[in-house]
Scaffold this active site. Sequence first.
Site, PDB file in Angstrom:
ATOM      1  N   HIS A  36       0.818  -1.213   0.000  1.00  0.00           N
ATOM      2  CA  HIS A  36       0.000   0.000   0.000  1.00  0.00           C
ATOM      3  C   HIS A  36       0.854   1.267   0.000  1.00  0.00           C
ATOM      4  CE1 HIS A  36      -3.850   2.000   0.501  1.00  0.00           C
ATOM      5  NE2 HIS A  36      -3.274   2.819   1.352  1.00  0.00           N
TER       6      HIS A  36
ATOM      7  N   ALA B 236      -2.050  -5.830   6.898  1.00  0.00           N
ATOM      8  CA  ALA B 236      -0.766  -5.176   7.169  1.00  0.00           C
ATOM      9  C   ALA B 236      -0.695  -3.809   6.479  1.00  0.00           C
ATOM     10  CB  ALA B 236       0.382  -6.069   6.708  1.00  0.00           C
TER      11      ALA B 236
ATOM     12  N   VAL C  42       1.779  -2.220   5.427  1.00  0.00           N
ATOM     13  CA  VAL C  42       2.684  -2.174   4.276  1.00  0.00           C
ATOM     14  C   VAL C  42       2.247  -3.114   3.166  1.00  0.00           C
ATOM     15  CG1 VAL C  42       4.670  -1.552   5.693  1.00  0.00           C
ATOM     16  CG2 VAL C  42       4.196  -3.964   5.261  1.00  0.00           C
ATOM     17  N   GLU C  43       1.119  -3.784   3.337  1.00  0.00           N
ATOM     18  CA  GLU C  43       0.667  -4.700   2.287  1.00  0.00           C
ATOM     19  C   GLU C  43      -0.706  -4.253   1.764  1.00  0.00           C
ATOM     20  OE1 GLU C  43       1.913  -8.880   2.913  1.00  0.00           O
ATOM     21  OE2 GLU C  43       2.860  -8.206   4.740  1.00  0.00           O
ATOM     22  N   MET C  44      -1.772  -4.969   2.063  1.00  0.00           N
ATOM     23  CA  MET C  44      -3.068  -4.598   1.504  1.00  0.00           C
ATOM     24  C   MET C  44      -3.763  -3.512   2.328  1.00  0.00           C
ATOM     25  SD  MET C  44      -4.102  -8.464   0.369  1.00  0.00           S
ATOM     26  CE  MET C  44      -5.587  -8.175  -0.621  1.00  0.00           C
TER      27      MET C  44
END
Lengths: 404, 404
Positions: B166, B206, B208-210
Amino acid sequence: MKKLLTVLTLTLTGVLSANAGTWELSCSGCHNGSLAPTKTTLLKKYHSKREFLAAVRKATEVGKMPSSLPFESAADELYGGKTAETNTTSKATTSSDEYSKYKRFFKPLPALPKIPADNPLTPEKVKLGKMLYYDPRLSRSKLISCNTCHNLSLGGDDNQKSSIGHRWRTGGRNAPTTLNSGFLRVQFWDGRAPTLEEQAKGPLQAHVEMNSTPKIVVRRLKEIPEYVELFKKAFPGEKDPVTFENVVKAIAAFERTLNTPNSPFQRYLLGDDSALTKEQKEGMKLFVKYGCIACHNGPVLSDGQFHKFKWNKDLGRYRVTKNPKDKYMFRTPQLLNVAVTAPYFHDGSVNSLEEAVKIMARKELGKEISNEDAKKIADFLRSLTGEVPLEARVLPQLPGNNPE
Amino acid sequence: MKKLLTVLTLTLTGVLSANAGTWELSCSGCHNGSLAPTKTTLLKKYHSKREFLAAVRKATEVGKMPSSLPFESAADELYGGKTAETNTTSKATTSSDEYSKYKRFFKPLPALPKIPADNPLTPEKVKLGKMLYYDPRLSRSKLISCNTCHNLSLGGDDNQKSSIGHRWRTGGRNAPTTLNSGFLRVQFWDGRAPTLEEQAKGPLQAHVEMNSTPKIVVRRLKEIPEYVELFKKAFPGEKDPVTFENVVKAIAAFERTLNTPNSPFQRYLLGDDSALTKEQKEGMKLFVKYGCIACHNGPVLSDGQFHKFKWNKDLGRYRVTKNPKDKYMFRTPQLLNVAVTAPYFHDGSVNSLEEAVKIMARKELGKEISNEDAKKIADFLRSLTGEVPLEARVLPQLPGNNPE
């Protein structure tokens, strides 16, 4: 004159006679007095069928009018000759479906669009093009593939207002679908690419999209022996086939296979009267009657021409040509699969298909249409969702591995 | 004693006898004096076969040793009884392939991993799980799907050192492949999720992810009637089946089907002696001989245990347990499809498989191995690349459209 008045009255009251002619069915959408010459003013301006047809030809050549409309029939109706009414009636009576006479304004989708002579379609090239389409390693970050923004799970686009690209940058325009894009006369909202080959060069290199370079793309592909072999097969006889030009040729070849037959409307056009609901047939009739068909015509419901749509600060085709006449001009978007490619317009500012229909009617046709009619037209548009070919949707197992 | 000395000499000089026993083939990789008790010290410590096996059992229970090794055979060899040599010889003579005796250290991949009782595998659930796996609308941005970082075109991962998520944020660890992940005893590099269901909750939320939330996921899915129907079918009898728990259950069910049979090595294990090259068979032999097999064993070549790998500042499992003993401990990664899942290690810092092999040997086994041997082992590892099931690779046509 009495007949003419009757026709006008019918059009104005929104009731379409079973014997309605070309004018009501096709021309009156635009030629209703607010946006274009009416029947009366046309007859004053062009004194014969020949003069009228010459003017029409000129208008289509410069893109002022779509070339696919039944002009001969309209000329007959305006200046005498074989009448459109007779035509329509005879066609209508051959079908049990009262809506079938509207079919002639539409064209079924061919299996393939025109294939350019300098990029013949071969199975080897399509196979390679598919791999490249899905390979994120063509982008600088190795994260973004063609399919990221033109996702074949999501109608060939990305459901975003404007796509998110390299380092989370966004461009200003909505990503059009790659589905059936081979049928478009020009590519991009402003038509700046004449072919899919030229189009593909754009996102690959755009700073806000894949942010790659021809050099990066070619170097990475040459590092993967399996790709080198596939390029040899796709471009036989070429000494050094792994080139940026061939990359976009292969991608374009694959894209020309991304056509979506078997939509309810396609099945309806091909003879299955039960493929559309009553609502959708009503929507189709209204689509013709209101004049949407004037620009949205041909096999993908786009005339491929530029039309003025002053919507936000985006100057459209002017940014390409710098010709003041092109300010706010945009290429008509196709409508196949439109129900699965929201949000709408070049800035992706509208989410609802019904709302998009109403805005188009107001801005492009000068008409306020009811919620009920907008709903029917939207229902008709929902019948344009076809099937993405299975072969195109099978993710390839991409060769190569070691990152740089 | 003479025999013991001979065995040790053989091991140290790197020559493996045709009659080599369990110790040379399996134990000596670790039990070579530098990392674990040697044969001599073991015999001093445990005075009988029973004592030895009790100690082994304890060591496997706490994860100090892999449970899948042939301990009975090693005990026979150390304390007398039916000798492993006899066993090995008899097996070797039943095959024309001189390498076939090494096969017993490996296990063919079953069609499916163990299915948890509280999440039975049904076609309806797998179908739904596949759609969710490919649907970027589960992420906050609607750009990132499970398949973005666990790309089934690219070996089930993303070729990145650490995934881009993201707003272009990156985490600190390399994305493991989802392929065959159902066979892993625990999930994540630090084993913080015991099941695929729990694992799936991680990247979805997360930062830093989705960067999504259970609320966003459930709300978006409930807005799409087709999804609501699919949840009803996948979780029959539930009153309100569109829940975050069911989302991860469906994704986990799909992931349990992402198994890759038909690799050259799988075919070799199942009887096709010609499936591996001579180099790859040599690599397999070296993989056993050097002791890689001590941790990389079982159907996906991971013991599912934690082992110390002090490589960078990442404290590994310690971050989960806060137990000082867990500092720098990481779960053994599986090796199926390792050739298509570079870069390597938990920080993705190594691109070359050969280099990764050499580093592992040095750090985990205390051995410097030659470039030639590393190449043979890497060649063997390349034979572990299997086929991602076709059905899993067919992109679904996802329902719903209107963005919020």
